[in-house]
Design a protein around this motif. Structure first.
Motif, PDB file in Angstrom:
ATOM      1  N   HIS A 453      46.543  11.285  24.483  1.00  0.00           N
ATOM      2  CA  HIS A 453      47.155  10.189  23.735  1.00  0.00           C
ATOM      3  C   HIS A 453      46.857   8.823  24.352  1.00  0.00           C
ATOM      4  O   HIS A 453      46.562   7.866  23.646  1.00  0.00           O
ATOM      5  N   GLU A 454      46.932   8.739  25.675  1.00  0.00           N
ATOM      6  CA  GLU A 454      46.706   7.482  26.384  1.00  0.00           C
ATOM      7  C   GLU A 454      45.228   7.393  26.787  1.00  0.00           C
ATOM      8  O   GLU A 454      44.854   7.586  27.942  1.00  0.00           O
ATOM      9  N   VAL A 455      44.392   7.061  25.832  1.00  0.00           N
ATOM     10  CA  VAL A 455      42.939   7.155  26.001  1.00  0.00           C
ATOM     11  C   VAL A 455      42.410   6.451  27.245  1.00  0.00           C
ATOM     12  O   VAL A 455      41.597   7.019  27.981  1.00  0.00           O
ATOM     13  N   PRO A 456      42.835   5.206  27.551  1.00  0.00           N
ATOM     14  CA  PRO A 456      42.247   4.533  28.713  1.00  0.00           C
ATOM     15  C   PRO A 456      42.488   5.250  30.037  1.00  0.00           C
ATOM     16  O   PRO A 456      41.732   5.027  30.997  1.00  0.00           O
ATOM     17  N   TYR A 457      43.541   6.079  30.122  1.00  0.00           N
ATOM     18  CA  TYR A 457      43.778   6.827  31.357  1.00  0.00           C
ATOM     19  C   TYR A 457      42.684   7.868  31.564  1.00  0.00           C
ATOM     20  O   TYR A 457      42.212   8.078  32.687  1.00  0.00           O
ATOM     21  N   TYR A 458      42.294   8.533  30.487  1.00  0.00           N
ATOM     22  CA  TYR A 458      41.337   9.638  30.574  1.00  0.00           C
ATOM     23  C   TYR A 458      39.891   9.157  30.615  1.00  0.00           C
ATOM     24  O   TYR A 458      39.064   9.742  31.313  1.00  0.00           O
ATOM     25  N   GLN A 459      39.594   8.125  29.845  1.00  0.00           N
ATOM     26  CA  GLN A 459      38.217   7.628  29.735  1.00  0.00           C
ATOM     27  C   GLN A 459      38.212   6.105  29.929  1.00  0.00           C
ATOM     28  O   GLN A 459      37.980   5.340  28.996  1.00  0.00           O
ATOM     29  N   PRO A 460      38.471   5.667  31.161  1.00  0.00           N
ATOM     30  CA  PRO A 460      38.623   4.221  31.400  1.00  0.00           C
ATOM     31  C   PRO A 460      37.367   3.409  31.112  1.00  0.00           C
ATOM     32  O   PRO A 460      37.466   2.291  30.590  1.00  0.00           O
ATOM     33  N   ALA A 461      36.189   3.940  31.438  1.00  0.00           N
ATOM     34  CA  ALA A 461      34.960   3.176  31.201  1.00  0.00           C
ATOM     35  C   ALA A 461      34.704   3.021  29.702  1.00  0.00           C
ATOM     36  O   ALA A 461      34.310   1.946  29.237  1.00  0.00           O
ATOM     37  N   THR A 462      34.947   4.080  28.948  1.00  0.00           N
ATOM     38  CA  THR A 462      34.785   4.007  27.493  1.00  0.00           C
ATOM     39  C   THR A 462      35.778   3.024  26.900  1.00  0.00           C
ATOM     40  O   THR A 462      35.436   2.196  26.046  1.00  0.00           O
ATOM     41  N   ALA A 463      37.037   3.110  27.343  1.00  0.00           N
ATOM     42  CA  ALA A 463      38.071   2.231  26.808  1.00  0.00           C
ATOM     43  C   ALA A 463      37.748   0.766  27.077  1.00  0.00           C
ATOM     44  O   ALA A 463      37.923  -0.094  26.198  1.00  0.00           O
ATOM     45  N   LEU A 464      37.288   0.470  28.283  1.00  0.00           N
ATOM     46  CA  LEU A 464      36.957  -0.917  28.606  1.00  0.00           C
ATOM     47  C   LEU A 464      35.786  -1.399  27.757  1.00  0.00           C
ATOM     48  O   LEU A 464      35.801  -2.537  27.255  1.00  0.00           O
ATOM     49  N   GLN A 465      34.798  -0.545  27.563  1.00  0.00           N
ATOM     50  CA  GLN A 465      33.638  -0.952  26.769  1.00  0.00           C
ATOM     51  C   GLN A 465      34.030  -1.256  25.319  1.00  0.00           C
ATOM     52  O   GLN A 465      33.612  -2.284  24.763  1.00  0.00           O
ATOM     53  N   VAL A 466      34.833  -0.391  24.712  1.00  0.00           N
ATOM     54  CA  VAL A 466      35.197  -0.635  23.308  1.00  0.00           C
ATOM     55  C   VAL A 466      36.139  -1.834  23.196  1.00  0.00           C
ATOM     56  O   VAL A 466      36.105  -2.572  22.198  1.00  0.00           O
ATOM     57  N   PHE A 467      36.972  -2.051  24.197  1.00  0.00           N
ATOM     58  CA  PHE A 467      37.834  -3.234  24.210  1.00  0.00           C
ATOM     59  C   PHE A 467      36.993  -4.506  24.240  1.00  0.00           C
ATOM     60  O   PHE A 467      37.222  -5.443  23.452  1.00  0.00           O
ATOM     61  N   ILE A 468      36.010  -4.541  25.121  1.00  0.00           N
ATOM     62  CA  ILE A 468      35.152  -5.718  25.229  1.00  0.00           C
ATOM     63  C   ILE A 468      34.398  -5.956  23.929  1.00  0.00           C
ATOM     64  O   ILE A 468      34.356  -7.080  23.405  1.00  0.00           O
ATOM     65  N   GLN A 469      33.812  -4.908  23.377  1.00  0.00           N
ATOM     66  CA  GLN A 469      33.037  -5.065  22.150  1.00  0.00           C
ATOM     67  C   GLN A 469      33.907  -5.548  20.989  1.00  0.00           C
ATOM     68  O   GLN A 469      33.495  -6.407  20.206  1.00  0.00           O
ATOM     69  N   THR A 470      35.117  -5.010  20.894  1.00  0.00           N
ATOM     70  CA  THR A 470      36.009  -5.399  19.798  1.00  0.00           C
ATOM     71  C   THR A 470      36.489  -6.832  19.966  1.00  0.00           C
ATOM     72  O   THR A 470      36.532  -7.601  18.996  1.00  0.00           O
ATOM     73  N   MET A 471      36.848  -7.230  21.183  1.00  0.00           N
ATOM     74  CA  MET A 471      37.281  -8.597  21.426  1.00  0.00           C
ATOM     75  C   MET A 471      36.153  -9.594  21.196  1.00  0.00           C
ATOM     76  O   MET A 471      36.399 -10.761  20.865  1.00  0.00           O
ATOM     77  N   GLN A 472      34.918  -9.160  21.348  1.00  0.00           N
ATOM     78  CA  GLN A 472      33.780 -10.021  21.084  1.00  0.00           C
ATOM     79  C   GLN A 472      33.390 -10.041  19.619  1.00  0.00           C
ATOM     80  O   GLN A 472      32.344 -10.553  19.253  1.00  0.00           O
ATOM     81  N   GLU A 473      34.266  -9.455  18.784  1.00  0.00           N
ATOM     82  CA  GLU A 473      34.103  -9.423  17.326  1.00  0.00           C
ATOM     83  C   GLU A 473      32.820  -8.702  16.908  1.00  0.00           C
ATOM     84  O   GLU A 473      32.118  -9.101  15.982  1.00  0.00           O
ATOM     85  N   LYS A 474      32.584  -7.594  17.600  1.00  0.00           N
ATOM     86  CA  LYS A 474      31.441  -6.754  17.282  1.00  0.00           C
ATOM     87  C   LYS A 474      31.938  -5.383  16.812  1.00  0.00           C
ATOM     88  O   LYS A 474      32.960  -4.903  17.291  1.00  0.00           O
ATOM     89  N   GLY A 475      31.229  -4.764  15.886  1.00  0.00           N
ATOM     90  CA  GLY A 475      31.450  -3.359  15.657  1.00  0.00           C
ATOM     91  C   GLY A 475      31.006  -2.629  16.901  1.00  0.00           C
ATOM     92  O   GLY A 475      30.028  -3.008  17.544  1.00  0.00           O
ATOM     93  N   ILE A 476      31.744  -1.593  17.313  1.00  0.00           N
ATOM     94  CA  ILE A 476      31.398  -0.917  18.558  1.00  0.00           C
ATOM     95  C   ILE A 476      30.006  -0.298  18.458  1.00  0.00           C
ATOM     96  O   ILE A 476      29.556   0.087  17.378  1.00  0.00           O
ATOM     97  N   SER A 477      29.348  -0.184  19.600  1.00  0.00           N
ATOM     98  CA  SER A 477      27.995   0.376  19.642  1.00  0.00           C
ATOM     99  C   SER A 477      27.745   0.988  21.005  1.00  0.00           C
ATOM    100  O   SER A 477      28.394   0.643  22.003  1.00  0.00           O
ATOM    101  N   SER A 478      26.801   1.919  21.046  1.00  0.00           N
ATOM    102  CA  SER A 478      26.472   2.625  22.282  1.00  0.00           C
ATOM    103  C   SER A 478      25.717   1.729  23.257  1.00  0.00           C
ATOM    104  O   SER A 478      25.041   0.780  22.860  1.00  0.00           O
ATOM    105  N   THR A 479      25.871   2.063  24.544  1.00  0.00           N
ATOM    106  CA  THR A 479      25.099   1.368  25.565  1.00  0.00           C
ATOM    107  C   THR A 479      24.364   2.392  26.404  1.00  0.00           C
ATOM    108  O   THR A 479      24.651   3.561  26.383  1.00  0.00           O
TER     109      THR A 479
END
Length: 479
Positions: A453-479
């Motif tokens: 349920h608490e996604v950032p606890y389990y997958q912190p790197a993924t959570a940070l990446q999608v947070f950054i992409q969303t705040m930058q007004e981008k549709g999420i994308s792979s890196t």
């Protein structure tokens, strides 16, 4: 103890030079700022002229965020008589003077945002069984100035007279808090702003965003005074959006997930019969009539016959299907930490901590708020052009990814047809696949592997990446 009693320790008072925030029709009412002391702790107090809100906070407690030069503020915004909402603010670790601002809300309804702060995306976490926190390298204040809010009143460290009994009635109080925050910290007024939330955030996120947009329009039309909030992004993980869709998803997920199949094929058929004969008609009655009684009745019916019945049938944690019922995960070490008087004094807390408040939850149950759908509101937010992400850890049962995907496919916007027909693609972080996603225009969906349920606890790197992409007004994308 009420904030007003702190006046015994009053040290100084002065009226701010500037008048009320832009949009005010009068310059006679000025904001006030002064300091006061309680239990040896000095507070800065700010009274906001337009909303009547009062902010009382401590500077740089040294708790949680210990990165050199990163400022933090924690305390209360009193949005009414004996209505004290706790907040904790952390500057961005990088470029705080230009970084965007984001607010985090946990769900419940009636659960504290200290959950997110200490267990998910805040500057610190408890590692390896330690009783004291350490810095979180994947904290979301890596990118943004982060504001954590305990709402409604009675939740977490917030205290006083609670008048919120629904998602709709919660939104104005959150807006008032943000207005007071901007008035005290005007340097954040023009920044991009994002709302991120989880669980009951499937209600909170769409409604809070929609209310902010309504208030922005009223401010632009000079109908009300206030500060325009530059809302650019909304992110909701493992959200509860729509009962009709998500009660059915309890049955589908329980029989078809890859971790722990709770229901046999015969059990599946039995529960589907119950859903179709009892739960779905009750929800339809709520949707059609909109009354508190019908929506509350639907909530009780579906909870007893579907949700509670399935939970009682097996030994599993509803927030992480891979864990046993009596071994909640992640561990609750942070609650003991926040119960420490020294810590409470340092952060300016004036009440005992309640992770999830039964009184607040009960008020929402009385209005049947849980049953009400927020897909239409979410659709309006997406249609407005704001970047929106709905995502879910695939080991969560309570707001599982199957239901969240079905909700995403029900959102109405110009790209709906393309979104619904689009296949999920691998989502990677630095080349490692951590989920599956799809994006059309300003709307994205993501299933995160091996996360509860608490996604950032389990997958912190993924959570940070999608947070950054969303705040930058981008549709999420792979890196």
């Amino acid at each position: 103890m009420h904030i007003s009693s702190l006046a015994l320790g009053l040290l100084a008072i002065f009226v701010t030079i500037s008048a009320a925030i832009p949009g005010s029709t009068s310059t006679a009412h000025l904001n006030k700022e002064y300091t006061e002391e309680h239990n040896g702790v000095q507070y800065t107090v700010f009274e906001h002229a337009n909303t009547g809100a009062k902010m009382s906070y401590v500077n740089n407690s040294g708790i949680c965020e210990t990165t050199q030069g990163v400022n933090q503020y924690s305390g209360y915004i009193s949005i009414g008589n004996n209505m004290n909402m706790f907040f904790w603010f952390f500057e961005a670790r990088d470029n705080p003077t230009t970084a965007p601002l984001a607010a985090w809300f946990n769900g419940g309804p009636g659960c504290s945002s200290m959950i997110g702060l200490f267990q998910e995306n805040g500057p610190c976490q408890f590692y390896n069984g330690s009783s004291t926190p350490s810095l979180n390298a994947y904290s979301w204040n890596t990118l943004a100035n982060m504001l954590y809010i305990d709402q409604p009143i009675g939740v977490g460290f917030s205290y006083g007279d609670a008048d919120v009994n629904s998602t709709v009635s919660a939104a104005p109080e959150v807006w008032s808090l943000l207005q007071s925050f901007y008035a005290q910290f005007p340097q954040y007024e023009s920044r991009d702003f994002g709302i991120f939330t989880e669980s009951y955030g499937g209600h909170y996120g769409p409604e809070f965003a929609s209310y902010i947009q309504q208030q922005n329009a009223a401010i632009s039309a000079q109908k009300i005074p206030g500060e325009h909030i530059n809302l650019v992004a909304v992110g909701i993980n493992n959200g509860w959006f729509d009962s009709m869709i998500q009660y059915k998803a309890y049955i589908d997920y329980s029989a078809n997930n890859s971790y722990n199949q709770i229901l046999s094929p015969s059990d599946y058929s039995t529960y589907m019969d119950t859903y179709n004969s009892k739960c779905a008609p009750a929800i339809s009655d709520c949707y059609n009539s909109g009354t508190d009684d019908s929506c509350s009745s639907a909530q009780n019916t579906c909870y007893q016959d579907i949700e509670y019945a399935i939970i009682s049938s097996g030994d599993f944690d509803v927030y992480d299907l891979r864990q046993p019922y009596k071994d909640p995960y992640p561990p609750k070490v942070y609650q003991e930490y926040l119960g420490n008087t020294t810590v409470q004094n340092a952060i300016g807390a004036q009440s005992q901590y309640q992770e999830c408040a039964n009184d607040a939850n009960s008020k929402f149950q009385e209005t049947g708020d849980n049953t009400r759908s927020f897909i239409a509101t979410l659709s309006d937010v997406v249609q407005s052009g704001i970047t929106v992400l709905v995502w879910a850890g695939d080991a969560d049962w309570i707001c599982n990814y199957m239901g969240v995907l079905a909700v995403a496919n029900s959102v109405s916007f110009n790209g709906s047809d393309d979104f619904n027909s689009k296949d999920l693609q691998p989502y990677t972080v630095n080349g490692k696949e951590t989920g599956r996603y799809k994006t059309v225009d300003n709307f994205s969906y993501l299933q995160v592997y091996a996360a509860g349920h608490e996604v950032p606890y389990y997958q912190p790197a993924t959570a940070l990446q999608v947070f950054i992409q969303t705040m930058q007004e981008k549709g999420i994308s792979s890196t």
